[in-house]
Design a protein around this motif. Structure first.
Motif, PDB file in Angstrom:
ATOM      1  N   SER A 145       0.888  -1.119  -0.044  1.00  0.00           N
ATOM      2  CA  SER A 145       0.044  -0.146   0.112  1.00  0.00           C
ATOM      3  C   SER A 145       0.832   1.196   0.053  1.00  0.00           C
ATOM      4  O   SER A 145       1.655   1.494   0.944  1.00  0.00           O
ATOM      5  N   LYS A 146       1.048   2.012  -1.076  1.00  0.00           N
ATOM      6  CA  LYS A 146       1.737   3.140  -1.413  1.00  0.00           C
ATOM      7  C   LYS A 146       1.070   4.459  -1.546  1.00  0.00           C
ATOM      8  O   LYS A 146       0.212   4.564  -2.170  1.00  0.00           O
ATOM      9  N   LYS A 147       1.243   5.246  -0.473  1.00  0.00           N
ATOM     10  CA  LYS A 147       0.664   6.669  -0.478  1.00  0.00           C
ATOM     11  C   LYS A 147       1.655   7.724  -1.234  1.00  0.00           C
ATOM     12  O   LYS A 147       1.067   8.329  -1.770  1.00  0.00           O
ATOM     13  N   GLU A 148       2.844   7.729  -0.840  1.00  0.00           N
ATOM     14  CA  GLU A 148       3.792   8.584  -1.235  1.00  0.00           C
ATOM     15  C   GLU A 148       5.154   7.974  -1.616  1.00  0.00           C
ATOM     16  O   GLU A 148       5.243   6.730  -1.326  1.00  0.00           O
ATOM     17  N   ASP A 149       5.994   8.650  -2.445  1.00  0.00           N
ATOM     18  CA  ASP A 149       7.225   8.168  -2.585  1.00  0.00           C
ATOM     19  C   ASP A 149       8.337   8.584  -1.428  1.00  0.00           C
ATOM     20  O   ASP A 149       8.110   9.621  -0.807  1.00  0.00           O
ATOM     21  N   ILE A 150       9.220   7.861  -1.516  1.00  0.00           N
ATOM     22  CA  ILE A 150      10.521   7.960  -0.702  1.00  0.00           C
ATOM     23  C   ILE A 150      11.242   8.960  -1.385  1.00  0.00           C
ATOM     24  O   ILE A 150      11.851   8.590  -2.436  1.00  0.00           O
ATOM     25  N   VAL A 151      11.573  10.379  -1.166  1.00  0.00           N
ATOM     26  CA  VAL A 151      12.118  11.187  -1.986  1.00  0.00           C
ATOM     27  C   VAL A 151      13.534  11.237  -1.681  1.00  0.00           C
ATOM     28  O   VAL A 151      14.122  11.299  -0.582  1.00  0.00           O
ATOM     29  N   ALA A 152      14.281  11.093  -2.632  1.00  0.00           N
ATOM     30  CA  ALA A 152      15.956  11.016  -2.629  1.00  0.00           C
ATOM     31  C   ALA A 152      16.299  10.628  -1.335  1.00  0.00           C
ATOM     32  O   ALA A 152      17.102  11.233  -0.742  1.00  0.00           O
ATOM     33  N   PRO A 153      16.243   9.031  -1.344  1.00  0.00           N
ATOM     34  CA  PRO A 153      16.561   8.616  -0.163  1.00  0.00           C
ATOM     35  C   PRO A 153      18.006   8.477   0.168  1.00  0.00           C
ATOM     36  O   PRO A 153      18.293   8.667   1.461  1.00  0.00           O
TER      37      PRO A 153
END
Length: 211
Positions: A32-40
């Motif tokens: 279940s994905k709501k948002e992306d992990i930005v520039a990890p």
């Protein structure tokens, strides 16, 4: 002619058994994905775990290697930290082996938080049939079984700045028992469950050749 038929049957059985070993399997599920992990690679990650660990099988092996549930979760967090650092997925990785609640975490220095819960350690038995020939040259099936240790963990990822959950999924690690080395089997299943978490966070990979 009869000999050729026997050879064809034997070869077909061999090919079938070889190709059946190459089945793919999803080891990351219920995503279940709501948002992306930005520039990890520029972000800091804090990991912690609940003590909700159910040992349904491999109980003696678990007790041999981990005196308490906390020993297991601490080991899981430390292994996750080391493997995540080795993958260069985040800029820094911290773990909290004492807190089991999100609200008690010191998360000022974290960009993302990962939470492990609902750990299940169980087994499954897989039966296979190996083709062969009896004395009359007729085909026969000799069933054999392989026991697997299966480590399943629920993973939740939060944005530390907003406290919102942005991703959750279930990771599965498994390994077959070989020469009755149950400790190696359990630890390998545990390691694979962590590998699948990291690979999914890094590339979205869910499917592997079946172990």
């Amino acid at each position: 002619m009869k000999r050729k038929i026997i050879l064809v049957v034997a070869l077909s059985s061999f090919i079938f058994n070889m190709t059946s070993c190459k089945i793919s399997k999803n080891y990351v599920q219920f995503i279940s994905k709501k948002e992306d992990i930005v520039a990890p690679k520029t972000k800091k990650l804090l990991a912690f775990s609940s003590e909700n660990v159910q040992v349904n099988n491999f109980t003696k092996t678990f007790d041999k290697n981990f005196a308490t549930i906390n020993d297991f979760t601490s080991s899981y967090l430390n292994d996750f930290k080391q493997q995540t650092i080795a993958s260069n997925l985040f800029s820094e990785v911290f773990i909290d082996t004492k807190n089991t609640s999100y609200n008690t975490l010191k998360r000022e220095n974290a960009d993302y938080i990962i939470y492990f819960s609902n750990v299940h350690i169980s087994n499954r038995v897989e039966w296979t049939s190996a083709g062969g020939m009896n004395m009359n040259g007729m085909g026969m099936q000799a069933p054999t079984s392989v026991e697997y240790c299966v480590v399943t963990v629920k993973v939740e990822v939060f944005d530390a700045n907003t406290d919102k959950e942005i991703l959750d999924f279930v990771s599965i690690g498994e390994e077959s028992v070989f020469l009755f080395d149950f400790t190696k089997t359990l630890l390998k299943a545990k390691e694979r469950s962590i590998n699948h978490i990291i690979n999914f966070l890094e590339s979205g990979k869910t499917t592997y050749k079946k172990y």
